[in-house]
Design an enzyme around this catalytic site. Structure first.
Site, PDB file in Angstrom:
ATOM      1  N   HIS A  49       7.442   0.834  -3.845  1.00 52.09           N
ATOM      2  CA  HIS A  49       7.416   1.170  -5.258  1.00 52.09           C
ATOM      3  C   HIS A  49       8.708   0.599  -5.830  1.00 52.09           C
ATOM      4  O   HIS A  49       9.706   0.460  -5.098  1.00 52.09           O
ATOM      5  CB  HIS A  49       7.395   2.683  -5.477  1.00 52.09           C
ATOM      6  CG  HIS A  49       6.149   3.348  -4.969  1.00 52.09           C
ATOM      7  ND1 HIS A  49       6.163   4.272  -3.959  1.00 52.09           N
ATOM      8  CD2 HIS A  49       4.858   3.199  -5.349  1.00 52.09           C
ATOM      9  CE1 HIS A  49       4.915   4.674  -3.732  1.00 52.09           C
ATOM     10  NE2 HIS A  49       4.111   4.041  -4.557  1.00 52.09           N
ATOM     11  N   ASP A  52      11.451   2.801  -4.966  1.00 51.60           N
ATOM     12  CA  ASP A  52      11.837   2.848  -3.543  1.00 51.60           C
ATOM     13  C   ASP A  52      12.990   1.865  -3.330  1.00 51.60           C
ATOM     14  O   ASP A  52      13.913   2.116  -2.554  1.00 51.60           O
ATOM     15  CB  ASP A  52      10.688   2.412  -2.624  1.00 51.60           C
ATOM     16  CG  ASP A  52       9.558   3.429  -2.549  1.00 51.60           C
ATOM     17  OD1 ASP A  52       9.844   4.638  -2.516  1.00 51.60           O
ATOM     18  OD2 ASP A  52       8.385   2.987  -2.502  1.00 51.60           O
ATOM     19  N   GLU A 174      -5.198  -1.712  -7.324  1.00 49.86           N
ATOM     20  CA  GLU A 174      -5.659  -0.820  -6.250  1.00 49.86           C
ATOM     21  C   GLU A 174      -6.541   0.262  -6.874  1.00 49.86           C
ATOM     22  O   GLU A 174      -6.042   1.257  -7.393  1.00 49.86           O
ATOM     23  CB  GLU A 174      -4.446  -0.175  -5.546  1.00 49.86           C
ATOM     24  CG  GLU A 174      -4.842   0.790  -4.452  1.00 49.86           C
ATOM     25  CD  GLU A 174      -3.638   1.478  -3.772  1.00 49.86           C
ATOM     26  OE1 GLU A 174      -2.488   1.059  -3.991  1.00 49.86           O
ATOM     27  OE2 GLU A 174      -3.884   2.431  -3.028  1.00 49.86           O
ATOM     28  N   HIS A 213      -9.956   5.477  -0.938  1.00 49.19           N
ATOM     29  CA  HIS A 213     -10.335   5.391  -2.345  1.00 49.19           C
ATOM     30  C   HIS A 213     -11.792   4.946  -2.486  1.00 49.19           C
ATOM     31  O   HIS A 213     -12.523   5.463  -3.342  1.00 49.19           O
ATOM     32  CB  HIS A 213      -9.431   4.417  -3.091  1.00 49.19           C
ATOM     33  CG  HIS A 213      -7.986   4.824  -3.118  1.00 49.19           C
ATOM     34  ND1 HIS A 213      -7.018   4.095  -3.757  1.00 49.19           N
ATOM     35  CD2 HIS A 213      -7.340   5.879  -2.573  1.00 49.19           C
ATOM     36  CE1 HIS A 213      -5.842   4.679  -3.622  1.00 49.19           C
ATOM     37  NE2 HIS A 213      -6.022   5.770  -2.890  1.00 49.19           N
ATOM     38  N   ASP A 283      -1.849   2.935   4.479  1.00 52.46           N
ATOM     39  CA  ASP A 283      -1.374   3.980   3.568  1.00 52.46           C
ATOM     40  C   ASP A 283      -1.805   5.305   4.198  1.00 52.46           C
ATOM     41  O   ASP A 283      -2.845   5.862   3.848  1.00 52.46           O
ATOM     42  CB  ASP A 283      -1.957   3.787   2.160  1.00 52.46           C
ATOM     43  CG  ASP A 283      -1.176   4.559   1.101  1.00 52.46           C
ATOM     44  OD1 ASP A 283      -0.206   5.255   1.466  1.00 52.46           O
ATOM     45  OD2 ASP A 283      -1.534   4.469  -0.091  1.00 52.46           O
TER      46      ASP A 283
END
Ligand code: GLO
Ligand code: MG
Length: 344
Positions: A49, A52, A174, A213, A283
C-alpha cells in the site's frame, strides 16, 4: 519442483490478528523485520500500500514522499527484493469514509485523486509501474445514498487522471463484490475490463484477481482468471481460499477447496502466466489462534500448495484427458482428476 514462478505478498499478510470482534493477539513486527522474512519464506516480491512504504505520507510534501520511498527502495535492494505493486489505501482515512473516488463530497474526491497521484510517485520511486486499485469503499451501504451512474463516471475520471499524470502507470483493478460495503462498484473482472476499454489508454488498465473475491461474487476464480488471460489482462493474482459465502476469509491457498486451487493453477499454466514474468501474489491471513512465532506458516504453506499443484497439473496424463474428451466421458475425466489429486 517448478521454479519459474515468482511469489509475492504484502506486509499486511503478517499481521497482529485483530478482527472486528477482538483486539490484536500478536505483537507488531516492524517493516524492516518483515522484509527479512521474505526470502526465508521463498518470496521475491513485495506488495505495497502507498502508506506501507511511506507511513506518514499525509503529512509530507510530494518531494518528501518520493525521498522516503527511495529509502525503502534501497532497503528492498539490500534484501534482493523487488516491489510488485503499490495500491492507494484510501479506506483508512476519514476522507475515504464514503469512498474516495466516488464520495459525495467533492473535497473528498479531490483528495482521493491526489492521493492516487502520490501513490504513483511512490510506485515509480520503488521501481514498479503496477498500481493496484482495490476499490474498498467505492460503493454503497444503501443504494439511495449515491447516483451509481455518476459514481462510475467519477471512477473513469480518477483512472484517467492517474494515467495522464503518470505515463508509466499500469493500473490493475482488483474487483470485489462486497465488504466493507454492502455492494461495491466494479464487483467482477468483467466490470473491470469493460472499464479498462473506456480509459484514455486501455492498454494500461488490467486486472488482479483474488480467489476469495471471485467466490464472494458467486463466480469461479479460475474462470475469472481465464477471462482476464484471454484478454491479456491478468497482471497479478491474490491467491487464497474461502469457505463459502461469508466474510472475506483470506485462508491459505487450497485450504478450503483443493480442486478449485488446482483449477486456478491449471489456468495459469494454460495461460502461460509464468512466462509473463508476473508475480503469483498471495493475500492470506494467519488464523487469529496462531501463536506469534509461527504466524507466517500461511504464507509458506500457500506457496508450497501452489508448487505442488503445478506438479499435479504438469503430470496429469494428457492422453487420458484427450481420450475422455474425445469420448465425451466427463465422468471418467472427473475420476481421473480426483485420482490424480489423491495421489493415485
Ligand atoms: C481486501 C483486499 C486487500 C487488497 C490490498 C491491495 O479484501 O484483498 O487486501 O488486496 O489492499 O490493494
Ligand atoms: Mg486482495
Amino acid at each position: 519442483m517448478a521454479a519459474e514462478y515468482r511469489f509475492s505478498f504484502g506486509p499486511w499478510n503478517i499481521h497482529e490478528g485483530a478482527d472486528p470482534f477482538g483486539p490484536t493477539v500478536r505483537p507488531s513486527i516492524e517493516f524492516g523485520k518483515k522484509l527479512k522474512r521474505y526470502k526465508e519464506l521463498g518470496f521475491d516480491g513485495v506488495q505495497f500500500h502507498d502508506d506501507d512504504a511511506v507511513p506518514d505520507m499525509e503529512n509530507l510534501s510530494p518531494e518528501q514522499i518520493v525521498k522516503q520511498a527511495a529509502e525503502v527502495k534501497s532497503m528492498l535492494d539490500g534484501e534482493g527484493l523487488v516491489a510488485e505493486f503499490v495500491a492507494p489505501r484510501l479506506w483508512e482515512d476519514p476522507r475515504g469514509i464514503d469512498g474516495g473516488f466516488t464520495a459525495n463530497d467533492s473535497a473528498c474526491r479531490a483528495w482521493a485523486v491526489e492521493r492516487f497521484k502520490r501513490c504513483c510517485d511512490i510506485g515509480n520511486a520503488l521501481g514498479t509501474p503496477l498500481r493496484v486499485l482495490w476499490l474498498a469503499r467505492e460503493g454503497t451501504y444503501i443504494r439511495e445514498s449515491k447516483n451509481a451512474i455518476t459514481a462510475y463516471q467519477y471512477l473513469f475520471d480518477a483512472i484517467n487522471d492517474a494515467l495522464e499524470y503518470d505515463p508509466k502507470a499500469e493500473i490493475a483493478i482488483e474487483p470485489k463484490p462486497n465488504e466493507p460495503m454492502d455492494h461495491a462498484y466494479v464487483p467482477t473482472i468483467g466490470h473491470a475490463l469493460a472499464l479498462a476499454q473506456k480509459a484514455v489508454d486501455p492498454a494500461r488498465v488490467g486486472g488482479l484477481i483474488e480467489t476469495a473475491h471471485a467466490l464472494l461474487a458467486g463466480l469461479d476464480p479460475s474462470d475469472e482468471m481465464a477471462f482476464a488471460l484471454s484478454m491479456g489482462k491478468l497482471w497479478s493474482v491474490h491467491l487464497n481460499d474461502q469457505n463459502g459465502l461469508k466474510f472475506d476469509q483470506d485462508k491459505t491457498f487450497g485450504a478450503a477447496n483443493l480442486r478449485g486451487a488446482y483449477n486456478q493453477v491449471r489456468v495459469l499454466e494454460l495461460g502461460g502466466y509464468p512466462e509473463s514474468g508476473r508475480f503469483v501474489g498471495l493475500d492470506v491471513k494467519a488464523m487469529r489462534s496462531q501463536k506469534a512465532d509461527v504466524a507466517h506458516k500461511h504464507l509458506s504453506n500457500s506457496r508450497t500448495v501452489f508448487l505442488r499443484l503445478v506438479e499435479k497439473v504438469r503430470t496429469f496424463p494428457k492422453d487420458v484427458e484427450q481420450q475422455c474428451i474425445a469420448d465425451r466421458d466427463y465422468e471418467a475425466l472427473e475420476m481421473a482428476v480426483l485420482e490424480h489429486l489423491m495421489g493415485g
